[in-house]
Motif scaffolding. Structure first.
Motif, PDB file in Angstrom:
ATOM      1  N   PRO A  39       0.828  -1.209   0.000  1.00  8.72           N
ATOM      2  CA  PRO A  39       0.000   0.000   0.000  1.00  8.72           C
ATOM      3  C   PRO A  39       0.863   1.259   0.000  1.00  8.72           C
ATOM      4  O   PRO A  39       2.024   1.238   0.415  1.00  8.72           O
ATOM      5  CB  PRO A  39      -0.799  -0.114   1.289  1.00  8.72           C
ATOM      6  CG  PRO A  39      -0.028  -1.037   2.149  1.00  8.72           C
ATOM      7  CD  PRO A  39       0.701  -1.965   1.222  1.00  8.72           C
ATOM      8  N   HIS A  40       0.310   2.358  -0.482  1.00  6.13           N
ATOM      9  CA  HIS A  40       1.023   3.619  -0.507  1.00  6.13           C
ATOM     10  C   HIS A  40       1.284   4.104   0.912  1.00  6.13           C
ATOM     11  O   HIS A  40       0.438   3.963   1.787  1.00  6.13           O
ATOM     12  CB  HIS A  40       0.220   4.682  -1.256  1.00  6.13           C
ATOM     13  CG  HIS A  40       0.058   4.396  -2.704  1.00  6.13           C
ATOM     14  ND1 HIS A  40       1.091   4.513  -3.599  1.00  6.13           N
ATOM     15  CD2 HIS A  40      -1.002   3.972  -3.420  1.00  6.13           C
ATOM     16  CE1 HIS A  40       0.673   4.189  -4.802  1.00  6.13           C
ATOM     17  NE2 HIS A  40      -0.610   3.849  -4.720  1.00  6.13           N
ATOM     18  N   THR A  41       2.435   4.689   1.108  1.00 13.41           N
ATOM     19  CA  THR A  41       2.730   5.283   2.405  1.00 13.41           C
ATOM     20  C   THR A  41       2.192   6.708   2.427  1.00 13.41           C
ATOM     21  O   THR A  41       1.936   7.314   1.386  1.00 13.41           O
ATOM     22  CB  THR A  41       4.245   5.318   2.670  1.00 13.41           C
ATOM     23  OG1 THR A  41       4.855   6.150   1.680  1.00 13.41           O
ATOM     24  CG2 THR A  41       4.843   3.926   2.602  1.00 13.41           C
ATOM     25  N   LEU A  42       2.046   7.253   3.602  1.00 16.70           N
ATOM     26  CA  LEU A  42       1.554   8.616   3.732  1.00 16.70           C
ATOM     27  C   LEU A  42       2.510   9.596   3.057  1.00 16.70           C
ATOM     28  O   LEU A  42       2.082  10.538   2.394  1.00 16.70           O
ATOM     29  CB  LEU A  42       1.387   8.978   5.210  1.00 16.70           C
ATOM     30  CG  LEU A  42       0.818  10.340   5.514  1.00 16.70           C
ATOM     31  CD1 LEU A  42      -0.572  10.460   4.917  1.00 16.70           C
ATOM     32  CD2 LEU A  42       0.777  10.584   6.992  1.00 16.70           C
ATOM     33  N   ARG A  43       3.802   9.342   3.159  1.00 14.98           N
ATOM     34  CA  ARG A  43       4.791  10.242   2.555  1.00 14.98           C
ATOM     35  C   ARG A  43       4.687  10.239   1.026  1.00 14.98           C
ATOM     36  O   ARG A  43       4.788  11.281   0.379  1.00 14.98           O
ATOM     37  CB  ARG A  43       6.183   9.847   2.986  1.00 14.98           C
ATOM     38  CG  ARG A  43       7.234  10.746   2.436  1.00 14.98           C
ATOM     39  CD  ARG A  43       8.595  10.415   2.940  1.00 14.98           C
ATOM     40  NE  ARG A  43       9.566  11.342   2.372  1.00 14.98           N
ATOM     41  CZ  ARG A  43      10.788  11.451   2.759  1.00 14.98           C
ATOM     42  NH1 ARG A  43      11.244  10.693   3.733  1.00 14.98           N
ATOM     43  NH2 ARG A  43      11.591  12.305   2.186  1.00 14.98           N
TER      44      ARG A  43
END
Length: 51
Positions: A39-43
């Motif tokens: 999944p995509h990270t917040l950064r």
């Protein structure tokens, strides 16, 4: 769940393990499922908008 059409060696529709069978324009096709990705990270989501 899989639906077998045209006998045992014919086409099928549905998912069997990593293979998906479907019919498009009267022809039977098979393809593999896409590989799972992390999944995509917040950064990686927020930083491009801040630059």
């Amino acid at each position: 769940m899989v639906r077998i059409t045209k006998g045992l060696l014919g086409g099928f529709s549905g998912k069997i393990g990593p293979v998906v069978g479907y019919t498009l324009y009267g022809k039977e096709w098979m393809r593999s499922l896409p590989e799972k990705t992390a999944p995509h990270t917040l950064r990686s989501v927020v930083v491009p908008f801040l630059v």
